[in-house]
Design an enzyme around this catalytic site. Sequence first.
Site, PDB file in Angstrom:
ATOM      1  N   ASN A 297     -17.040  27.209 -23.015  1.00 58.76           N
ATOM      2  CA  ASN A 297     -17.789  26.180 -22.289  1.00 58.76           C
ATOM      3  C   ASN A 297     -17.547  26.253 -20.781  1.00 58.76           C
ATOM      4  OD1 ASN A 297     -18.601  25.175 -24.804  1.00 58.76           O
ATOM      5  ND2 ASN A 297     -16.755  23.897 -24.948  1.00 58.76           N
TER       6      ASN A 297
ATOM      7  N   ASN B 239      -2.169  -2.468  13.081  1.00 55.13           N
ATOM      8  CA  ASN B 239      -3.637  -2.343  13.011  1.00 55.13           C
ATOM      9  C   ASN B 239      -4.132  -1.096  13.738  1.00 55.13           C
ATOM     10  OD1 ASN B 239      -3.336  -4.747  11.722  1.00 55.13           O
ATOM     11  ND2 ASN B 239      -4.322  -6.002  13.282  1.00 55.13           N
TER      12      ASN B 239
ATOM     13  N   LYS C 100      -8.168   3.313   1.830  1.00 53.49           N
ATOM     14  CA  LYS C 100      -7.455   4.586   1.651  1.00 53.49           C
ATOM     15  C   LYS C 100      -7.701   5.269   0.328  1.00 53.49           C
ATOM     16  CE  LYS C 100      -4.331   2.785   4.849  1.00 53.49           C
ATOM     17  NZ  LYS C 100      -5.212   1.584   4.779  1.00 53.49           N
TER      18      LYS C 100
ATOM     19  N   THR D  19     -40.305  25.788 -11.159  1.00 52.11           N
ATOM     20  CA  THR D  19     -40.611  24.429 -10.710  1.00 52.11           C
ATOM     21  C   THR D  19     -40.850  23.657 -11.989  1.00 52.11           C
ATOM     22  OG1 THR D  19     -42.979  24.885 -10.557  1.00 52.11           O
ATOM     23  CG2 THR D  19     -41.701  25.215  -8.547  1.00 52.11           C
ATOM     24  N   HIS D  20     -40.422  22.392 -11.991  1.00 49.97           N
ATOM     25  CA  HIS D  20     -40.514  21.572 -13.213  1.00 49.97           C
ATOM     26  C   HIS D  20     -39.795  22.248 -14.385  1.00 49.97           C
ATOM     27  CE1 HIS D  20     -43.708  19.512 -10.964  1.00 49.97           C
ATOM     28  NE2 HIS D  20     -44.111  20.728 -10.654  1.00 49.97           N
TER      29      HIS D  20
ATOM     30  N   GLU E 209     -19.244  21.647 -15.367  1.00 51.52           N
ATOM     31  CA  GLU E 209     -19.595  20.335 -15.920  1.00 51.52           C
ATOM     32  C   GLU E 209     -18.769  19.231 -15.273  1.00 51.52           C
ATOM     33  OE1 GLU E 209     -19.568  20.349 -20.284  1.00 51.52           O
ATOM     34  OE2 GLU E 209     -20.105  22.457 -20.183  1.00 51.52           O
TER      35      GLU E 209
ATOM     36  N   TYR F 247      -9.509  -6.710  12.644  1.00 50.55           N
ATOM     37  CA  TYR F 247      -8.867  -6.193  11.433  1.00 50.55           C
ATOM     38  C   TYR F 247      -8.782  -7.272  10.359  1.00 50.55           C
ATOM     39  CZ  TYR F 247      -5.477  -4.346   8.160  1.00 50.55           C
ATOM     40  OH  TYR F 247      -4.873  -3.924   7.012  1.00 50.55           O
TER      41      TYR F 247
ATOM     42  N   SER G 104       0.826  -1.221   0.000  1.00 48.16           N
ATOM     43  CA  SER G 104       0.000   0.000   0.000  1.00 48.16           C
ATOM     44  C   SER G 104       0.855   1.263   0.000  1.00 48.16           C
ATOM     45  CB  SER G 104      -0.935   0.008   1.216  1.00 48.16           C
ATOM     46  OG  SER G 104      -0.196  -0.119   2.403  1.00 48.16           O
TER      47      SER G 104
ATOM     48  N   SER H 241     -13.236  25.284 -27.518  1.00 49.27           N
ATOM     49  CA  SER H 241     -13.341  24.056 -28.292  1.00 49.27           C
ATOM     50  C   SER H 241     -12.192  24.011 -29.284  1.00 49.27           C
ATOM     51  CB  SER H 241     -14.675  24.040 -29.036  1.00 49.27           C
ATOM     52  OG  SER H 241     -14.606  23.160 -30.148  1.00 49.27           O
TER      53      SER H 241
ATOM     54  N   LYS I  64     -16.761  28.849 -29.314  1.00 53.92           N
ATOM     55  CA  LYS I  64     -17.256  28.257 -28.075  1.00 53.92           C
ATOM     56  C   LYS I  64     -16.548  28.750 -26.824  1.00 53.92           C
ATOM     57  CE  LYS I  64     -19.531  24.942 -27.717  1.00 53.92           C
ATOM     58  NZ  LYS I  64     -20.610  24.019 -27.919  1.00 53.92           N
TER      59      LYS I  64
ATOM     60  N   GLN J  10      -7.202  -2.305   4.067  1.00 55.90           N
ATOM     61  CA  GLN J  10      -6.186  -1.519   3.381  1.00 55.90           C
ATOM     62  C   GLN J  10      -6.791  -0.797   2.165  1.00 55.90           C
ATOM     63  OE1 GLN J  10      -2.045  -2.867   3.160  1.00 55.90           O
ATOM     64  NE2 GLN J  10      -2.350  -3.094   0.962  1.00 55.90           N
TER      65      GLN J  10
HETATM   66  N1  ARG Z   1      -1.086  -1.356   5.290  1.00 57.46           N
HETATM   67  C1  ARG Z   1      -2.034  -1.872   6.228  1.00 57.46           C
HETATM   68  C2  ARG Z   1      -3.385  -1.170   6.047  1.00 57.46           C
HETATM   69  O1  ARG Z   1      -3.434  -0.220   5.397  1.00 57.46           O
HETATM   70  C3  ARG Z   1      -1.556  -1.649   7.624  1.00 57.46           C
HETATM   71  C4  ARG Z   1      -2.077  -2.632   8.605  1.00 57.46           C
HETATM   72  C5  ARG Z   1      -1.583  -3.994   8.272  1.00 57.46           C
HETATM   73  N2  ARG Z   1      -1.822  -4.918   9.294  1.00 57.46           N
HETATM   74  C6  ARG Z   1      -1.725  -6.219   9.074  1.00 57.46           C
HETATM   75  N3  ARG Z   1      -1.925  -6.995  10.069  1.00 57.46           N
HETATM   76  N4  ARG Z   1      -1.376  -6.689   7.936  1.00 57.46           N
HETATM   77  O2  ARG Z   1      -4.382  -1.591   6.546  1.00 57.46           O
END
Ligand code: ARG
Length: 461
Positions: free
Chosen positions: A290, A115, A330, A160-161, A295, A322, A28, A282, A288, A327
């Site tokens: 825009n 964790n 995020k 309205t509408h 949007e 956990y 991660s 454009s 144009k 993970q």
């Molecule tokens: N990178 C992990 C997460 O974002 C951290 C926690 C990992 N814990 C584990 N027991 N593998 O959740």
Amino acid sequence: MTSNTPQYTWAGRFSEPVSDLVKRYTASVGFDQRMWRQDIRGSLAHARMLAKQSIISGDDLAHIERGMEIITREIESGQFDWSLDLEDVHLNIEKRLTALVGDAGKRLHTGRSRNDQVATDIRLYLRDAIDDILLLLKAFRSALVDLAEQEAATPMPGFTHLQVAQPVTFGHHMLAYFEMFGRDGERFADARKRTNRLPLGAAALAGTTYPIDRAFVAAQLGFDDVCENSLDAVSDRDFAIEFTAACAVLMMHISRLSEELVMWMSPRIGFIQIADRFCTGSSIMPQKKNPDVAELARGKTGRVYGQLVSLLTLMKAQPLAYNKDNQEDKEPLFDAVDTVTDTLRIFADMATGISVHPAAMKAALSQGFATATDLADYLTRKGLPFRDAHEAVGLAVKAAEQKGVDLPQLSLAELKSFSSLVENDVFSVLTVEGSLASRNHIGGTAPAQVKAAVARARQRL
Ligand code: ARG
């Protein structure tokens, strides 16, 4: 990012390294490194607590503090070598700390797990993000109030509408959004309360055998309290879901405003102009201009809804405590933060770049019998039951439509033919100005009320 021989901190009981694909799949660090400041902050608070409780020595703490200072400088200057082999932000920083200060670095993780560490980092990160969003919301709402004040008496058709309904003022319309974004702010502030709790101390899931002081860590990190239950602390992400739900509602409001801006700026309607710096041209059609920002914001709303559904689905049916699934919290969360933050920043500026075209609004107002309700109310005031007044005015509208004129263009005699109660004073209620001025109560669109609402809005900001 380096990819040398895996040196996993947890590899003791393993007999073969993971494949490169698994390594990439499970890592991660590519996205959680953005929490590095929170990670270091949390680690320092934890280390200070460990030293205070004599779980590590004062010397260890001094080494950890010194190492973290070096790491901070390395990351800030782009010198830090983030490694995929070290999985995530937590292990990258811990490994570097150990390389810099030796055994003291290895003692940092005493009484802690990734964790509770990651749950702490996310909460710290989100708390900061909410504070940023609250400031941006304030700036945006303040720009809306400025616009409302400037156009407090500018008549435009209320719809309205998508059919012309009754006259309102442009200022009144802007204050409607002021209210919506105000409630959004309340939602974020409320989510912040439940975000601002300390998970550390929960360790992996059951708590820890060391004589820790969680209240001390909470105070160091500015948390209002600790999470009460260790299993809950490491496993739930409802605070992130709540935040993203608030983002989704906010973006829904943004999309409504965006839709109106796009429509209003269409030359067929022409109610407003948006400053050039928020528009694009454009590549083929030279004429144009825009409203791309509005949007795109409308489009990005769908993206934030998606992140909310991702998070809800991520948590659905997860057994305690956990799981690695978490993970995946995020990227949706960070994307919601980025999208909402950028959108608000740009909208706060764009609101100052909106100029209105009162003549176009006035012209639109003369085409939809916008004061028909005022005529019905007039007859009702003179004693006709409202349902009968409604019918009489309906016939008057039909006649005006056939003649191709608006109600005020009918003669007194013509109007009288629909109800004998009509007198010469009828024309003052049939004008847009008369219609506006008569909605003179709190929450109404009378210019005097809009100005009063602007004053109250400024106080609330
Ligand atoms: N990178 C992990 C997460 O974002 C951290 C926690 C990992 N814990 C584990 N027991 N593998 O959740």
